[in-house]
Design an enzyme around this catalytic site. Sequence first.
Site, PDB file in Angstrom:
ATOM      1  N   CYS A  57      40.104  27.796  38.339  1.00 28.59           N
ATOM      2  CA  CYS A  57      41.389  27.649  37.634  1.00 28.59           C
ATOM      3  C   CYS A  57      41.937  26.225  37.746  1.00 28.59           C
ATOM      4  CB  CYS A  57      42.395  28.669  38.143  1.00 28.59           C
ATOM      5  SG  CYS A  57      42.500  28.764  39.935  1.00 28.59           S
TER       6      CYS A  57
HETATM    7  N1  LIG Z   1      42.299  35.002  40.536  1.00 29.16           N
HETATM    8  C1  LIG Z   1      42.147  33.876  39.864  1.00 29.16           C
HETATM    9  O1  LIG Z   1      43.137  33.254  39.418  1.00 29.16           O
HETATM   10  C2  LIG Z   1      40.785  33.319  39.619  1.00 29.16           C
HETATM   11  C3  LIG Z   1      39.649  33.952  40.078  1.00 29.16           C
HETATM   12  N2  LIG Z   1      38.412  33.392  39.836  1.00 29.16           N
HETATM   13  C4  LIG Z   1      37.213  34.036  40.352  1.00 29.16           C
HETATM   14  O2  LIG Z   1      37.044  35.324  39.776  1.00 29.16           O
HETATM   15  C5  LIG Z   1      36.411  36.199  40.702  1.00 29.16           C
HETATM   16  C6  LIG Z   1      37.303  37.417  40.909  1.00 29.16           C
HETATM   17  O3  LIG Z   1      38.540  36.967  41.427  1.00 29.16           O
HETATM   18  P1  LIG Z   1      39.783  37.918  41.661  1.00 29.16           P
HETATM   19  O4  LIG Z   1      39.813  38.954  40.624  1.00 29.16           O
HETATM   20  O5  LIG Z   1      40.938  37.048  41.870  1.00 29.16           O
HETATM   21  O6  LIG Z   1      39.376  38.582  43.059  1.00 29.16           O
HETATM   22  P2  LIG Z   1      39.745  40.023  43.621  1.00 29.16           P
HETATM   23  O7  LIG Z   1      39.554  39.936  45.077  1.00 29.16           O
HETATM   24  O8  LIG Z   1      41.073  40.451  43.089  1.00 29.16           O
HETATM   25  O9  LIG Z   1      38.624  40.961  42.972  1.00 29.16           O
HETATM   26  C7  LIG Z   1      37.289  40.881  43.366  1.00 29.16           C
HETATM   27  C8  LIG Z   1      36.506  42.065  42.781  1.00 29.16           C
HETATM   28  O10 LIG Z   1      35.174  42.041  43.274  1.00 29.16           O
HETATM   29  C9  LIG Z   1      34.922  43.249  44.034  1.00 29.16           C
HETATM   30  N3  LIG Z   1      34.171  42.818  45.212  1.00 29.16           N
HETATM   31  C10 LIG Z   1      34.659  42.226  46.317  1.00 29.16           C
HETATM   32  N4  LIG Z   1      33.663  41.917  47.167  1.00 29.16           N
HETATM   33  C11 LIG Z   1      32.523  42.330  46.591  1.00 29.16           C
HETATM   34  C12 LIG Z   1      31.166  42.309  46.962  1.00 29.16           C
HETATM   35  N5  LIG Z   1      30.772  41.776  48.107  1.00 29.16           N
HETATM   36  N6  LIG Z   1      30.271  42.840  46.119  1.00 29.16           N
HETATM   37  C13 LIG Z   1      30.635  43.375  44.960  1.00 29.16           C
HETATM   38  N7  LIG Z   1      31.936  43.426  44.545  1.00 29.16           N
HETATM   39  C14 LIG Z   1      32.860  42.918  45.352  1.00 29.16           C
HETATM   40  C15 LIG Z   1      36.277  43.825  44.336  1.00 29.16           C
HETATM   41  O11 LIG Z   1      36.370  45.233  44.356  1.00 29.16           O
HETATM   42  P3  LIG Z   1      35.650  46.188  45.389  1.00 29.16           P
HETATM   43  O12 LIG Z   1      35.919  45.616  46.733  1.00 29.16           O
HETATM   44  O13 LIG Z   1      36.243  47.526  45.121  1.00 29.16           O
HETATM   45  O14 LIG Z   1      34.223  46.162  44.977  1.00 29.16           O
HETATM   46  C16 LIG Z   1      37.071  43.412  43.098  1.00 29.16           C
HETATM   47  O15 LIG Z   1      36.798  44.276  42.025  1.00 29.16           O
HETATM   48  C17 LIG Z   1      36.206  35.392  41.990  1.00 29.16           C
HETATM   49  O16 LIG Z   1      34.922  34.850  42.016  1.00 29.16           O
HETATM   50  C18 LIG Z   1      37.251  34.303  41.859  1.00 29.16           C
HETATM   51  O17 LIG Z   1      36.921  33.201  42.611  1.00 29.16           O
HETATM   52  C19 LIG Z   1      38.270  32.252  39.108  1.00 29.16           C
HETATM   53  C20 LIG Z   1      39.366  31.595  38.626  1.00 29.16           C
HETATM   54  C21 LIG Z   1      40.716  32.059  38.863  1.00 29.16           C
HETATM   55  C1  LIG Z   2      46.154  30.800  45.605  1.00 28.94           C
HETATM   56  C2  LIG Z   2      44.680  30.608  45.811  1.00 28.94           C
HETATM   57  O1  LIG Z   2      44.165  30.824  46.897  1.00 28.94           O
HETATM   58  N1  LIG Z   2      43.984  30.226  44.743  1.00 28.94           N
HETATM   59  C3  LIG Z   2      42.568  30.062  44.779  1.00 28.94           C
HETATM   60  C4  LIG Z   2      42.056  29.790  43.390  1.00 28.94           C
HETATM   61  C5  LIG Z   2      40.632  30.185  43.326  1.00 28.94           C
HETATM   62  C6  LIG Z   2      39.959  30.131  42.002  1.00 28.94           C
HETATM   63  O2  LIG Z   2      40.323  29.584  41.011  1.00 28.94           O
HETATM   64  O3  LIG Z   2      38.830  30.696  41.917  1.00 28.94           O
HETATM   65  P1  LIG Z   2      37.406  30.317  42.491  1.00 28.94           P
HETATM   66  O4  LIG Z   2      37.432  30.709  43.920  1.00 28.94           O
HETATM   67  O5  LIG Z   2      36.554  31.137  41.632  1.00 28.94           O
HETATM   68  O6  LIG Z   2      37.091  28.886  42.330  1.00 28.94           O
HETATM   69  C7  LIG Z   2      42.148  28.958  45.742  1.00 28.94           C
HETATM   70  O7  LIG Z   2      42.843  27.961  45.859  1.00 28.94           O
HETATM   71  O8  LIG Z   2      41.032  29.078  46.305  1.00 28.94           O
END
Ligand SMILES: NC(=O)C1=CN([C@@H]2O[C@H](COP(=O)(O)OP(=O)(O)OC[C@H]3O[C@@H](n4cnc5c(N)ncnc54)[C@H](OP(=O)(O)O)[C@@H]3O)[C@@H](O)[C@H]2O)C=CC1
Ligand SMILES: CC(=O)N[C@@H](CCC(=O)OP(=O)(O)O)C(=O)O
Length: 333
Positions: free
Chosen positions: A147
């Site tokens: 992000c």
């Molecule tokens: N949140 C954000 O703003 C952003 C997120 N991302 C990336 O997107 C991805 C998801 O982020 P986010 O939704 O915030 O994270 P969450 O922790 O909210 O969700 C993670 C998901 O993955 C599952 N999960 C966790 N551990 C494992 C594992 N070991 N194996 C399989 N499934 C697993 C979890 O559910 P369960 O444990 O039930 O399986 C859940 O569905 C990450 O890689 C993050 O870095 C990228 C940019 C921005």
């Molecule tokens: C508040 C907060 O913790 N934000 C996350 C944003 C992570 C993200 O953008 O995702 P990836 O881990 O997929 O790069 C951080 O700074 O690590």
Amino acid sequence: MADSVLVAGASGYAGALAARLIDRHPHFELAAVTSRSDVGTRLDELYPHHRVSKVLEELDLDTHADVDAAIVAYPHGAAAPLVAALRERGVKVVDLSADFRLHDVATYEQWYVPHAHPELINTARYGLPELHRESLHGADLVAGPGCFPTAALLALAPLARAGVITDAVIDAKTGVSGAGRAATAKTHFVSVDENVAAYGVGHHRHMPEIDQELARLGAEITPVFTPHLLPLDQGELVSCYVTTDRAIDQDSLAELYADAYADEPFIELVDRPPGVRDVRETNLCRIQVHADERTGKAFVFAAIDNLWKGTASQAVQSLNLMVGRPEVEGVEP
Ligand SMILES: NC(=O)C1=CN([C@@H]2O[C@H](COP(=O)(O)OP(=O)(O)OC[C@H]3O[C@@H](n4cnc5c(N)ncnc54)[C@H](OP(=O)(O)O)[C@@H]3O)[C@@H](O)[C@H]2O)C=CC1
Ligand SMILES: CC(=O)N[C@@H](CCC(=O)OP(=O)(O)O)C(=O)O
């Protein structure tokens, strides 16, 4: 005919939103949503506001890989094995994690964990359509950018491509949803409410990603990057202070950005500082430029919604390009 899409990790913040966008998409069909800990739960029980009634299932590649495309919303490290298994079965994948963003496996392993499928790294395209649109057409594997890199690169790309950047400071602010669904001591309400603090000082994992992508754009620099956690749920702002190798006045700076982003449906150039509320729940990036006479620096401010343009809606934007659909479909401004 609709393309069927699996969303894996749909119980998390990014996956749940991706499921909602796919479910509402005029062309895609949401085939299944998976999770480990919430199997049997309807997604709208976890996230009523997304209004997706599909029940979360345990991932079963024998049935779930029978789709045209997948969005993998797992944490880094956990994503690569599933991505590899899906690619083996011919499924197009957008991976939201960091597993396929960095081109150099040693750099990935230095900042993250050992990589389970380094052989796939060079097959992945970087999913920032405004900067790499051509490479996303028909792509099979797309790495969704982080992000902060999304906002920072969109903010800096016109100056980087002009070859004028000698240094930059990227001061970033983010809402708590960026950290995912599980609360930690850092993201607990009591830690975050009525507070603001820097984190990841000097060692945030988005640093090598920003460096890599700036170099690709023509700026071989090591910018300062420091994020701050704010008591917001969604939203991200980067304030960039750029040193250039020549003086750039306001008109030239504004013209550079207007030319660079003239045809971009998701970039809004504005003449006042953008706020995260201006772009909330949209795929937009709102940018203001300011040529600072006092310091001679170019200031660039960019706001996005971390869950939308910062991950899930940008993933749908990329998926549209991967399968030959209109880029804005399902994520219209
Ligand atoms: N949140 C954000 O703003 C952003 C997120 N991302 C990336 O997107 C991805 C998801 O982020 P986010 O939704 O915030 O994270 P969450 O922790 O909210 O969700 C993670 C998901 O993955 C599952 N999960 C966790 N551990 C494992 C594992 N070991 N194996 C399989 N499934 C697993 C979890 O559910 P369960 O444990 O039930 O399986 C859940 O569905 C990450 O890689 C993050 O870095 C990228 C940019 C921005
Ligand atoms: C508040 C907060 O913790 N934000 C996350 C944003 C992570 C993200 O953008 O995702 P990836 O881990 O997929 O790069 C951080 O700074 O690590």
